[in-house]
Design a protein around this motif. Structure first.
Motif, PDB file in Angstrom:
ATOM      1  N   SER A 147      -0.314   3.838  12.281  1.00 15.94           N
ATOM      2  CA  SER A 147      -0.105   3.432  11.005  1.00 15.94           C
ATOM      3  C   SER A 147       1.091   2.338  10.990  1.00 15.94           C
ATOM      4  O   SER A 147       1.999   2.552  11.767  1.00 15.94           O
ATOM      5  CB  SER A 147       0.585   4.740  10.441  1.00 15.94           C
ATOM      6  N   THR A 148       0.826   1.552   9.971  1.00 20.07           N
ATOM      7  CA  THR A 148       1.998   0.543   9.807  1.00 20.07           C
ATOM      8  C   THR A 148       2.158   0.260   8.388  1.00 20.07           C
ATOM      9  O   THR A 148       1.368   0.221   7.480  1.00 20.07           O
ATOM     10  CB  THR A 148       1.366  -0.889  10.696  1.00 20.07           C
ATOM     11  N   ARG A 149       3.164   0.091   8.129  1.00 18.22           N
ATOM     12  CA  ARG A 149       3.821  -0.237   6.483  1.00 18.22           C
ATOM     13  C   ARG A 149       4.817  -1.194   6.475  1.00 18.22           C
ATOM     14  O   ARG A 149       5.776  -1.263   7.315  1.00 18.22           O
ATOM     15  CB  ARG A 149       4.089   1.008   5.984  1.00 18.22           C
ATOM     16  N   ASN A 150       4.663  -2.218   5.628  1.00 15.74           N
ATOM     17  CA  ASN A 150       5.534  -3.517   5.574  1.00 15.74           C
ATOM     18  C   ASN A 150       6.132  -3.064   4.133  1.00 15.74           C
ATOM     19  O   ASN A 150       5.338  -3.262   3.122  1.00 15.74           O
ATOM     20  CB  ASN A 150       4.837  -4.716   5.438  1.00 15.74           C
ATOM     21  N   ILE A 151       7.407  -2.772   3.932  1.00 15.92           N
ATOM     22  CA  ILE A 151       8.026  -2.746   2.596  1.00 15.92           C
ATOM     23  C   ILE A 151       8.669  -4.021   2.352  1.00 15.92           C
ATOM     24  O   ILE A 151       9.502  -4.526   3.095  1.00 15.92           O
ATOM     25  CB  ILE A 151       8.678  -1.723   2.386  1.00 15.92           C
ATOM     26  N   GLU A 152       8.640  -4.660   1.107  1.00 16.55           N
ATOM     27  CA  GLU A 152       9.421  -5.950   0.671  1.00 16.55           C
ATOM     28  C   GLU A 152       9.770  -5.627  -0.578  1.00 16.55           C
ATOM     29  O   GLU A 152       9.192  -5.100  -1.596  1.00 16.55           O
ATOM     30  CB  GLU A 152       8.550  -7.293   0.505  1.00 16.55           C
ATOM     31  N   ASP A 153      11.264  -5.493  -0.736  1.00 19.20           N
ATOM     32  CA  ASP A 153      12.016  -5.075  -1.751  1.00 19.20           C
ATOM     33  C   ASP A 153      11.923  -6.512  -3.082  1.00 19.20           C
ATOM     34  O   ASP A 153      12.843  -7.165  -2.881  1.00 19.20           O
ATOM     35  CB  ASP A 153      13.469  -4.778  -1.653  1.00 19.20           C
ATOM     36  N   ALA A 154      10.897  -6.531  -3.643  1.00 18.79           N
ATOM     37  CA  ALA A 154      10.684  -7.571  -4.534  1.00 18.79           C
ATOM     38  C   ALA A 154       9.967  -7.030  -5.666  1.00 18.79           C
ATOM     39  O   ALA A 154       8.946  -6.338  -5.589  1.00 18.79           O
ATOM     40  CB  ALA A 154      10.056  -8.900  -4.016  1.00 18.79           C
ATOM     41  N   ALA A 155      10.089  -7.560  -6.760  1.00 20.35           N
ATOM     42  CA  ALA A 155       9.456  -7.103  -7.938  1.00 20.35           C
ATOM     43  C   ALA A 155       8.130  -7.234  -7.975  1.00 20.35           C
ATOM     44  O   ALA A 155       7.202  -6.212  -8.401  1.00 20.35           O
ATOM     45  CB  ALA A 155      10.100  -7.890  -9.382  1.00 20.35           C
ATOM     46  N   SER A 156       7.759  -8.340  -7.231  1.00 28.72           N
ATOM     47  CA  SER A 156       6.326  -8.604  -7.375  1.00 28.72           C
ATOM     48  C   SER A 156       5.619  -7.995  -6.177  1.00 28.72           C
ATOM     49  O   SER A 156       4.379  -8.073  -5.794  1.00 28.72           O
ATOM     50  CB  SER A 156       5.846 -10.101  -7.241  1.00 28.72           C
ATOM     51  N   PHE A 157       6.284  -7.046  -5.362  1.00 28.00           N
ATOM     52  CA  PHE A 157       5.739  -6.592  -4.227  1.00 28.00           C
ATOM     53  C   PHE A 157       5.819  -5.048  -4.196  1.00 28.00           C
ATOM     54  O   PHE A 157       5.288  -4.298  -5.110  1.00 28.00           O
ATOM     55  CB  PHE A 157       6.444  -7.237  -2.850  1.00 28.00           C
ATOM     56  N   ASP A 158       6.690  -4.485  -3.460  1.00 25.19           N
ATOM     57  CA  ASP A 158       6.872  -2.990  -3.278  1.00 25.19           C
ATOM     58  C   ASP A 158       7.967  -2.284  -4.327  1.00 25.19           C
ATOM     59  O   ASP A 158       7.877  -1.039  -4.308  1.00 25.19           O
ATOM     60  CB  ASP A 158       7.023  -2.529  -2.061  1.00 25.19           C
ATOM     61  N   ARG A 159       8.886  -3.035  -4.842  1.00 21.29           N
ATOM     62  CA  ARG A 159       9.925  -2.379  -5.744  1.00 21.29           C
ATOM     63  C   ARG A 159       9.317  -1.414  -6.479  1.00 21.29           C
ATOM     64  O   ARG A 159       9.804  -0.099  -6.778  1.00 21.29           O
ATOM     65  CB  ARG A 159      10.560  -3.423  -6.365  1.00 21.29           C
ATOM     66  N   PRO A 160       8.383  -1.680  -7.616  1.00 22.53           N
ATOM     67  CA  PRO A 160       8.032  -0.780  -8.673  1.00 22.53           C
ATOM     68  C   PRO A 160       7.536   0.563  -8.028  1.00 22.53           C
ATOM     69  O   PRO A 160       7.829   1.633  -8.237  1.00 22.53           O
ATOM     70  CB  PRO A 160       6.814  -1.303  -9.460  1.00 22.53           C
ATOM     71  N   GLU A 161       6.724   0.503  -6.713  1.00 24.78           N
ATOM     72  CA  GLU A 161       6.182   1.756  -6.529  1.00 24.78           C
ATOM     73  C   GLU A 161       7.252   2.397  -5.782  1.00 24.78           C
ATOM     74  O   GLU A 161       7.251   3.725  -5.635  1.00 24.78           O
ATOM     75  CB  GLU A 161       5.128   1.499  -5.274  1.00 24.78           C
ATOM     76  N   MET A 162       8.242   1.945  -4.973  1.00 23.40           N
ATOM     77  CA  MET A 162       9.359   2.585  -4.207  1.00 23.40           C
ATOM     78  C   MET A 162      10.258   3.179  -5.162  1.00 23.40           C
ATOM     79  O   MET A 162      10.663   4.108  -5.168  1.00 23.40           O
ATOM     80  CB  MET A 162      10.048   1.450  -3.376  1.00 23.40           C
TER      81      MET A 162
END
Length: 132
Positions: free
Chosen positions: A107-122
């Motif tokens: 498994s691999t997960r890349n998380i980017e703290d940006a409003a247009s990427f993963d922030r809403p889900e996180m």
């Protein structure tokens, strides 16, 4: 003219320092903390981190965990993601890779703290990041 170039260069370096491209001890400590958190899972036989920073990288943590039970892969990724998200450290990129004992990626997960990427889900999963 030479002094103008030097002044511009210093200004560029100062601005880049504000962008988080220089070494940050708090981010390095977060890498250690994430490793400790995933190692608390009995299915994790080994874990390590790599901290990258620089003009071309920004701040980026890479976590690699080896598991004895492939069914625990998603839980290990979740533990790393949650620990990253709940930290006030100024790092905006996390990559988590879970592998088996042979080194095969499970498994691999890349998380980017940006409003247009993963922030809403996180934020839905773990709430807002501290200090943001």
């Amino acid at each position: 003219m030479r002094s103008l170039y030097c002044a511009l260069f210093l200004l560029l370096l100062t601005a880049c320092g504000e962008q988080g491209v220089s070494f940050d001890a708090e981010v390095d400590e977060l890498g250690k903390h994430i490793v400790d958190a995933v190692k608390a899972d009995a299915a994790v036989s080994d874990a390590s981190y790599r901290y990258e920073h620089g003009l071309d990288r920004g701040q980026h943590l890479h976590i690699t965990a080896t598991v004895t039970d492939p069914a625990r892969s998603d839980q290990v990724v979740d533990t790393a993601a949650k620990t990253f998200w709940q930290s006030p450290a100024r790092v905006y990129h996390l990559t988590v890779t879970v592998q088996d004992a042979s080194g095969a990626t499970l498994s691999t997960r890349n998380i980017e703290d940006a409003a247009s990427f993963d922030r809403p889900e996180m934020e839905r999963s773990y709430g807002p990041r501290p200090g943001r």
